[in-house]
Write a protein that holds these residues in place. Structure first.
Motif, short mmCIF file in Angstrom:
data_model
loop_
_atom_site.label_atom_id
_atom_site.label_comp_id
_atom_site.label_asym_id
_atom_site.label_seq_id
_atom_site.Cartn_x
_atom_site.Cartn_y
_atom_site.Cartn_z
N THR A 1 -5.84 23.41 -1.25
CA THR A 1 -4.60 22.67 -1.43
C THR A 1 -4.74 21.31 -0.76
OG1 THR A 1 -3.33 24.72 -1.41
CG2 THR A 1 -2.11 22.69 -0.99
N TYR A 2 -4.38 20.27 -1.51
CA TYR A 2 -4.42 18.91 -0.98
C TYR A 2 -3.11 18.20 -1.29
CZ TYR A 2 -9.53 19.36 -0.70
OH TYR A 2 -10.80 19.76 -0.40
N GLN A 3 -2.71 17.35 -0.36
CA GLN A 3 -1.62 16.42 -0.64
C GLN A 3 -2.26 15.05 -0.79
OE1 GLN A 3 1.35 15.69 2.41
NE2 GLN A 3 2.73 14.74 0.95
N ILE A 4 -1.87 14.32 -1.81
CA ILE A 4 -2.43 12.99 -2.05
C ILE A 4 -1.57 11.97 -1.31
CG2 ILE A 4 -3.01 11.28 -3.80
CD1 ILE A 4 -3.48 13.67 -5.72
N VAL A 5 -2.19 11.29 -0.34
CA VAL A 5 -1.47 10.39 0.56
C VAL A 5 -2.16 9.03 0.61
CG1 VAL A 5 -0.61 12.29 1.98
CG2 VAL A 5 -2.77 11.21 2.57
N GLY A 6 -1.57 8.11 1.36
CA GLY A 6 -2.16 6.79 1.55
C GLY A 6 -3.40 6.85 2.43
N SER B 1 -6.93 10.91 0.72
CA SER B 1 -6.56 9.55 0.35
C SER B 1 -6.44 9.43 -1.16
CB SER B 1 -7.61 8.57 0.85
OG SER B 1 -7.43 7.31 0.24
N VAL B 2 -5.47 8.63 -1.57
CA VAL B 2 -5.27 8.36 -2.99
C VAL B 2 -6.52 7.70 -3.59
CG1 VAL B 2 -4.20 6.10 -2.61
CG2 VAL B 2 -3.60 7.42 -4.64
N PHE C 1 0.84 -1.18 0.00
CA PHE C 1 0.00 0.00 0.00
C PHE C 1 0.88 1.24 0.00
CE2 PHE C 1 -2.32 -3.39 2.11
CZ PHE C 1 -3.48 -3.41 1.36
N PRO C 2 0.54 2.24 -0.82
CA PRO C 2 1.39 3.43 -0.88
C PRO C 2 1.33 4.24 0.41
CG PRO C 2 -0.61 3.79 -2.14
CD PRO C 2 -0.62 2.35 -1.69
N SER D 1 -9.65 8.56 -2.71
CA SER D 1 -10.81 9.47 -2.62
C SER D 1 -11.24 9.89 -4.02
CB SER D 1 -10.45 10.69 -1.79
OG SER D 1 -9.53 11.50 -2.49
N PRO D 2 -12.50 10.28 -4.17
CA PRO D 2 -12.97 10.72 -5.50
C PRO D 2 -12.16 11.89 -6.08
CG PRO D 2 -14.83 10.36 -4.04
CD PRO D 2 -13.58 10.24 -3.20
N ILE D 3 -11.78 12.83 -5.23
CA ILE D 3 -11.01 13.98 -5.73
C ILE D 3 -9.64 13.52 -6.22
CG2 ILE D 3 -9.90 16.16 -5.10
CD1 ILE D 3 -12.18 16.64 -3.14
N ALA D 4 -8.95 12.71 -5.41
CA ALA D 4 -7.62 12.24 -5.81
C ALA D 4 -7.68 11.39 -7.07
CB ALA D 4 -6.98 11.45 -4.67
N ARG D 5 -8.67 10.52 -7.15
CA ARG D 5 -8.79 9.68 -8.35
C ARG D 5 -9.00 10.54 -9.60
NH1 ARG D 5 -12.37 5.94 -5.27
NH2 ARG D 5 -14.02 6.98 -6.39
N ALA D 6 -9.75 11.63 -9.44
CA ALA D 6 -9.98 12.52 -10.59
C ALA D 6 -8.71 13.29 -10.95
CB ALA D 6 -11.12 13.48 -10.28
#
Length: 158
Positions: free
Chosen positions: A104-109, A121-122, A4-5, A124-129
């Protein structure tokens, strides 16, 4: 088992927590159990039972963290060449196209996610988009309240 990242900061935080649990809490609980044993009858000794319960929770947390760390694929985003593309670990400034509000978001595990701290979260809908897109791209995010369009303002490797 699959990996898992996890960001370097996330792994470091978990390692610090394990260090604290093992080095501080575990000895304190052992001491509390020893003191409670000295009080006599263990069947009716609330202090003893409370300390044992706390010991069980601490040991379970240690096992949980160690399992997460052993299954983590730690990714240092600062070691990856900056391409302007959104990837795991990057910090992204996005602007809502309708309201012009910037976040501002950081994409994390998954285990590191903290929306109040700006970490999503990687999965999450926002991160996936956002993943795979570059600075200047428009992104449509499906939310329970309806679709929201964002523009990627900046991608940083920090």
């Amino acid at each position: 088992m699959s990996k898992f990242p996890m960001t370097v900061q996330g792994a470091r935080a978990l390692e610090e927590e394990v260090k604290h649990l093992k080095g501080v809490l575990r000895p304190q609980i052992s001491q509390a159990i020893a003191e409670a044993r000295e009080l006599g009858d263990l069947k009716e000794n609330a202090e003893y039972h409370a300390a044992r319960e706390q010991q069980g929770m601490v040991e379970a947390r240690i096992r949980d963290i160690e399992a997460k760390l052993s299954n983590a694929q730690v990714i240092d985003v600062t070691a990856i060449p900056h391409s302007g593309k959104v990837i795991f670990g990057t910090t992204v400034d996005i602007a809502n196209v309708e309201t012009d509000e910037t976040v501002t978001y950081q994409i994390v595990g998954d285990d590191e996610a903290d929306i109040k701290g700006g970490k999503i979260s990687v999965n999450s809908p926002i991160a996936r988009a956002l993943i795979g897109k570059t600075e200047g791209d428009a992104v449509l995010v499906r939310t329970p309240g309806g679709d929201v369009e964002y523009e990627i303002v900046e991608v940083r490797h920090i």
